[in-house]
Write an enzyme that holds these catalytic residues in place. Sequence first.
Site, mmCIF file in Angstrom:
data_model
loop_
_atom_site.group_PDB
_atom_site.id
_atom_site.type_symbol
_atom_site.label_atom_id
_atom_site.label_comp_id
_atom_site.label_asym_id
_atom_site.label_seq_id
_atom_site.Cartn_x
_atom_site.Cartn_y
_atom_site.Cartn_z
ATOM 1 C CB ILE A 43 -0.943 -0.004 1.218
ATOM 2 C CG1 ILE A 43 -1.931 -1.171 1.127
ATOM 3 C CG2 ILE A 43 -1.719 1.314 1.313
ATOM 4 C CD1 ILE A 43 -2.715 -1.415 2.401
ATOM 5 N NE ARG A 67 11.738 -5.165 -1.077
ATOM 6 C CZ ARG A 67 10.745 -5.966 -0.733
ATOM 7 N NH1 ARG A 67 9.560 -5.449 -0.419
ATOM 8 N NH2 ARG A 67 10.909 -7.269 -0.683
ATOM 9 C CG ASP A 88 13.058 1.246 12.741
ATOM 10 O OD1 ASP A 88 11.841 1.526 12.864
ATOM 11 O OD2 ASP A 88 13.580 0.279 13.311
ATOM 12 N NE ARG A 150 4.017 18.705 19.547
ATOM 13 C CZ ARG A 150 4.667 19.773 19.114
ATOM 14 N NH1 ARG A 150 4.811 19.979 17.799
ATOM 15 N NH2 ARG A 150 5.186 20.638 19.974
ATOM 16 C CB SER A 168 -7.393 2.376 10.704
ATOM 17 O OG SER A 168 -7.879 1.723 11.854
ATOM 18 C CE1 TYR A 182 -2.161 -4.221 12.055
ATOM 19 C CE2 TYR A 182 -4.222 -5.424 11.811
ATOM 20 C CZ TYR A 182 -3.266 -4.561 11.302
ATOM 21 O OH TYR A 182 -3.438 -4.024 10.044
ATOM 22 C CE LYS A 186 -2.944 -0.833 11.693
ATOM 23 N NZ LYS A 186 -2.174 0.256 11.043
ATOM 24 C CB VAL A 215 -4.363 -4.482 0.415
ATOM 25 C CG1 VAL A 215 -3.277 -4.269 -0.635
ATOM 26 C CG2 VAL A 215 -5.542 -3.545 0.166
ATOM 27 C CB SER A 217 0.374 -5.956 2.923
ATOM 28 O OG SER A 217 -0.028 -6.590 4.121
#
Length: 309
Positions: A43, A67, A88, A150, A168, A182, A186, A215, A217
């Site tokens: 995505i 990549r 990261d 922020r 999300s 997880y 979310k 999707v 991934s």
Amino acid sequence: MTATYMNSSVPFMYDSYPAVAPERFQGQLQGKTAIVTGGSSGIGRAVCKAFASAGASVACIARREPRLKTLVDEIKAEGGKAIPLAVDISEKDAAKKIVSQVEAELGPVDILVNVAGIARLGPLVDEPEDLDIWWKVHEVNVRAPALLTRAVLPSMIERKSGAVISVSSVVATWPSPIQTAYASSKAAISKFHESLAAELEGTGVLSFALNPGSVESELGAPDDAINTASQHPMLEKMRQMLKSPRKKQTAQLPADVCVALVCDPRCKVLNGRHVEAAQDLSPVLEEAEKEGGGRIGKDRLYLVNIGIL
């Protein structure tokens, strides 16, 4: 192709469609700068290309530099502008460093799309007692997006313009066994965007959470994504489900919806909502534009909501 979703009357989409088609917004983001995390695959990669196609200068963020360089080369070959930043996002001070470098190379940030995320599958009772791996999910899925948000907000507020979108998941709104880390991360990010939209009212800065749909991934690719020490029967069911040859949304669909949320002024009525990328936006917008937000406003739809008697 369309279908139904959760007994909804709104068409269920699997790929891009006219209301969010790239040609609708081509060139509309000229002079704008976007930061996209998770840009090296899936995505995130599609989102980088979609915003570049719309004319934005895109900072593509991920850990895998080769990549990213390939992605940026593709964007430039197609006439777009992009830079790779191998970072990261869970590291200390990563957000400040990213925003500082992007502002120096591309200018003030107008759009932030938090795509990068990790998962953890396994029952809570089988997790190590320190919950370090469990909390890592929140570090990447909640803390990092919040820190980046922020970092970009002061400039956006000063310029009275901007948009922040975070990916999300449907598990933010469904009971999800063996996904406590997880699912809670979310739900947190969706609620984060609802609250953020409320506190930014009148500033010109928009805030959206986006369920991208199902999707393909690399979310479950890391070695610690599945607690292999657990023998919980749901783990095997989840493995089989992930491997099953079911029809999924393309990465292009949520990518194009992200661009539409930023470019289409009608989408302002969804500010603060948990938007479903797999639903046709047109009827959703029509309902939201009714007096009082129609059913969406009355029933508090597209929110992480607790109803009471």
